[in-house]
Design an enzyme around this catalytic site. Structure first.
Site, PDB file in Angstrom:
ATOM      1  N   ASN A 106      -3.557 -53.113 -32.265  1.00  0.00           N
ATOM      2  CA  ASN A 106      -3.584 -51.960 -31.363  1.00  0.00           C
ATOM      3  C   ASN A 106      -4.128 -52.414 -30.026  1.00  0.00           C
ATOM      4  OD1 ASN A 106      -2.852 -49.464 -33.042  1.00  0.00           O
ATOM      5  ND2 ASN A 106      -4.295 -50.601 -34.347  1.00  0.00           N
ATOM      6  N   GLU A 107      -3.215 -52.757 -29.152  1.00  0.00           N
ATOM      7  CA  GLU A 107      -3.584 -53.289 -27.849  1.00  0.00           C
ATOM      8  C   GLU A 107      -4.092 -52.168 -26.948  1.00  0.00           C
ATOM      9  OE1 GLU A 107      -3.839 -56.286 -27.529  1.00  0.00           O
ATOM     10  OE2 GLU A 107      -2.085 -57.485 -28.069  1.00  0.00           O
ATOM     11  N   PRO A 108      -4.716 -52.517 -25.815  1.00  0.00           N
ATOM     12  CA  PRO A 108      -5.158 -51.488 -24.873  1.00  0.00           C
ATOM     13  C   PRO A 108      -4.042 -50.480 -24.605  1.00  0.00           C
ATOM     14  CG  PRO A 108      -5.920 -53.630 -24.154  1.00  0.00           C
ATOM     15  CD  PRO A 108      -5.064 -53.870 -25.357  1.00  0.00           C
ATOM     16  N   SER A 126      -3.605 -48.017 -26.883  1.00  0.00           N
ATOM     17  CA  SER A 126      -3.352 -47.386 -28.179  1.00  0.00           C
ATOM     18  C   SER A 126      -4.329 -46.227 -28.361  1.00  0.00           C
ATOM     19  CB  SER A 126      -3.574 -48.383 -29.319  1.00  0.00           C
ATOM     20  OG  SER A 126      -2.784 -49.530 -29.132  1.00  0.00           O
TER      21      SER A 126
END
Ligand code: GLP
Length: 637
Positions: free
Chosen positions: A162-164, A166
């Site tokens: 979950n990258e920035p 998310s």
């Protein structure tokens, strides 16, 4: 939002953080919780549902669980597991797939049922991805939801993938990987171009539904993002900070990973502290940096207005404190890293005699020496010390295929010219191995040998730039590295023995080493552990009683001001020698992924930036103004 305030020291923390001296100790809390859960559920005839993570972080936890399975009869027969994520496009038998990782690191060593282990399907067809993700969520629900979720954390603050960006509502889905994440994975995939661009990950919402969450983090590289996640306002830009909304979430970290928390970094801001010499230096330097003033210009008001009134009472007034810390800082500076012969050394970091010294520089990979202490090496050699540089590992995993191909083609051409049949045969066979392995395959041992030789050549020409005789270079090729892959290295007796033998042969008066405080599974950290063990084997040797150890911080970072016991200034010319030295490592032209910064791409540019920044700090503190500085910390056995 809850605030943990048991001791008064952690009042800024919105998630419980337990700090342990080592990663191994930090794993025990999660291992105990998992063990208790599995046993309690087994007693009721029910299953335990675990959410599992990959990456180097949980490896130690898995090793402990395997140990409990083998030695304490912990059975995984009633465990159902769901992994957080999987690279999209990789099959389960790809060496870097998370399915493969889980098999190797846990599943193959315990009695978990194959059908109870779930990892998102990296090969789902594009049209089927959505359905496959929904089915994954459904399977979690059917199993009764996740009881304990294990998490690592990426340097972007991601959990799972979950990258920035998310959000807290996000569910299992296909995502695009951040460029920093891909760079961090580049070493595993033997090149950034091989790292998949997409992955399937459980969402933040999926993770938040787990009944209990443990986030694990080791090493200094994670310190900043841990502090931001725990102390900052929850934000989708740092997905781990969204865990602040979870009722039962604990961060278990080692000391280096905790080092940016306010209670560790600036403890006087959140409560009373004991004003030891170290704490005083740390606080006064901090105060000067914060107020943008030279040390000698700090006033009583600066101290009182910044939660340091008690320090003023105990050791003040400001005038005395300022002079004391100014002198201490001044005394860290020396142009004589091996000690200045025939000089009064009472205020110098290194002792004057013996002279010349036998200086041993330990470099985990062949670039670390020049990158971190190229200027110091140049000085040591110029000042007449007997310098030995030992490269602990061959560094062959970090050589791109394009470079080895060029070298092989050169050998083939030479072989043809000289009609050297044996050479030609070897080179052609290695070229064939290269072609057969493809982009994702593992290097054969011939390829690794060739790549190692390329790095040796680079190290030799780099050493020449710094005035180090190629004869003074030692290539240890420690076996843990030759037999391993990134994130899965394990040192053994032979590694320790090889280094102990070298120590015994060189009998150094000073050793320069790195790796303390790094991620425990990283190459520098393993090399440091090997050193500590090797030194134990040398216990009782007469040279050891007179041997000083200087730690350099490692590529991409420098010690904090208060930690530095020796600061070696570089003139503009010396900095250029160093940069040219780094430049010889042509296969490493992009900086190592472990130190990747968004804005600086070349390793020499990063070294210049770091060393100049350190010099600037000395300057703003009111000390002499230098072009660049390399820093070292004294290490006691
Ligand atoms: C990857 C994984 C994460 C993991 C992170 C950190 O991005 N998808 O789940 O937490 O890497 O990896 P490491 O533990 O190796 O530092």
């Amino acid at each position: 939002m809850k605030r943990i305030d048991a001791s008064g020291l952690s009042q800024r923390e919105c998630i419980a953080v337990n700090i342990y001296p080592t990663a191994d100790e930090a794993c025990l809390q999660a291992a105990d919780a998992i063990t208790d859960l599995i046993r309690a559920r087994a007693a009721e005839g029910k299953s335990a549902v675990l959410g599992l993570a990959t990456g180097s972080t949980p490896v130690r936890l898995y090793r402990e669980l395997i140990r409990r399975h083998r030695e304490e009869g912990l059975s995984f027969a009633n465990v159902i597991s769901f992994n957080l994520d999987e690279y999209y496009g990789l099959s389960g038998d790809h060496p870097e797939s998370y399915r493969r990782f889980m098999q190797d690191q846990l599943f193959d060593h315990v009695d978990i049922l194959a059908e109870n282990t779930h990892v998102p399907d990296g090969l789902a067809q594009r049209d089927d991805v959505l359905a496959s993700c929904q089915a994954y969520e459904e399977a979690i629900r059917e199993a009764g939801g996740i009881d304990i979720q294990i998490l690592g954390i990426g340097r972007t603050g991601h959990i799972g993938f979950n990258e920035p960006g998310s959000g807290p509502q996000s569910r299992t889905r296909l995502v695009t990987l951040d460029s920093l994440t891909r760079r961090d994975a580049a070493r595993d995939f033997l090149g950034e171009e091989n790292v998949p661009r997409h992955a399937i990950t459980m969402g933040v919402g999926t993770i938040l539904e787990a009944r209990k969450v443990f986030l694990l983090a080791w090493g200094e590289a994670k310190a900043k993002v841990i502090a931001e996640s725990v102390e900052g306002t929850p934000t989708e830009s740092i997905p781990a900070s969204l865990l602040q909304a979870h009722e039962d979430c604990v961060f278990c970290v080692d000391e280096p990973a905790s080092s940016h928390l306010t209670r560790v970094r600036y403890p006087w801001v959140v409560g009373p502290v004991e004003w030891t010499a170290e704490m005083t230096r740390k606080a006064v330097v901090w105060l000067a940096q914060k107020s943008g003033k030279a040390l000698l210009k700090l006033t009583d008001e600066d101290y009182t207005e910044n939660s340091m009134a008690d320090l003023l009472t105990e050791k003040g007034p400001a005038y005395d404190l300022n002079i004391d810390i100014f002198n201490q800082t001044q005394h860290t500076i020396t142009g004589w890293p091996g000690g200045k012969p025939d000089a009064d050394d009472s205020h110098r970091p290194e002792r004057a005699s013996p002279f010349p010294k036998r200086s041993l520089v330990l470099s985990p990979e062949p670039t670390d020496d020049v990158f971190c202490l190229g200027g110091t090496l140049h000085r040591l050699a110029n000042q007449g010390h007997e310098v030995t540089v030992a490269y602990q590992t061959s560094g062959n995993l970090a050589v791109p295929d394009t470079d080895v191909r060029r070298a092989i083609e050169l050998i083939i051409e030479l072989g043809e010219k000289l009609h050297d049949v044996a050479e030609l045969k070897f080179a052609r066979s290695v070229l064939e191995q290269l072609e057969q392995k493809g982009a994702f395959g593992e290097d054969t041992s011939d390829l690794r040998t060739m790549k190692g030789l390329i790095r040796r050549g680079e190290a030799r020409s780099s050493g020449r730039m710094l005035g180090i005789d190629p004869e003074a270079l030692r290539f240890l090729d420690l076996p843990f590295y030759e037999n391993g892959r990134y994130r899965r290295f394990k040192a053994g007796d032979e590694d320790v023995e090889r280094l102990a033998k070298l120590l015994d042969e060189v009998q150094p008066h000073q050793i320069f080493a790195t790796g303390q405080g790094h991620d425990p599974l990283s190459v520098p950290a393993i090399c440091f552990d090997v050193l500590v063990e090797a030194l134990k084997r040398c216990e009782g040797a007469s040279w050891l009683a007179d041997c000083w150890i200087w730690l350099y911080r490692g590529p991409g970072a420098e010690w904090e001001m208060h930690e530095m016991d020796m600061a070696v200034p570089l003139s503009p010319d010396e900095l250029e020698f160093k940069i040219k030295g780094i430049y010889q490592h042509q296969t490493q032209r992009s900086q190592s992924p472990s130190v990747a910064k968004q804005d600086v791409h070349d390793s020499w540019a990063l070294a210049r930036q770091l060393n100049s920044a350190t010099a600037q700090v000395y300057d703003t503190l009111g000390l002499a103004e230098y072009e660049a500085i390399e820093g070292f910390k004294h290490y006691s056995l």
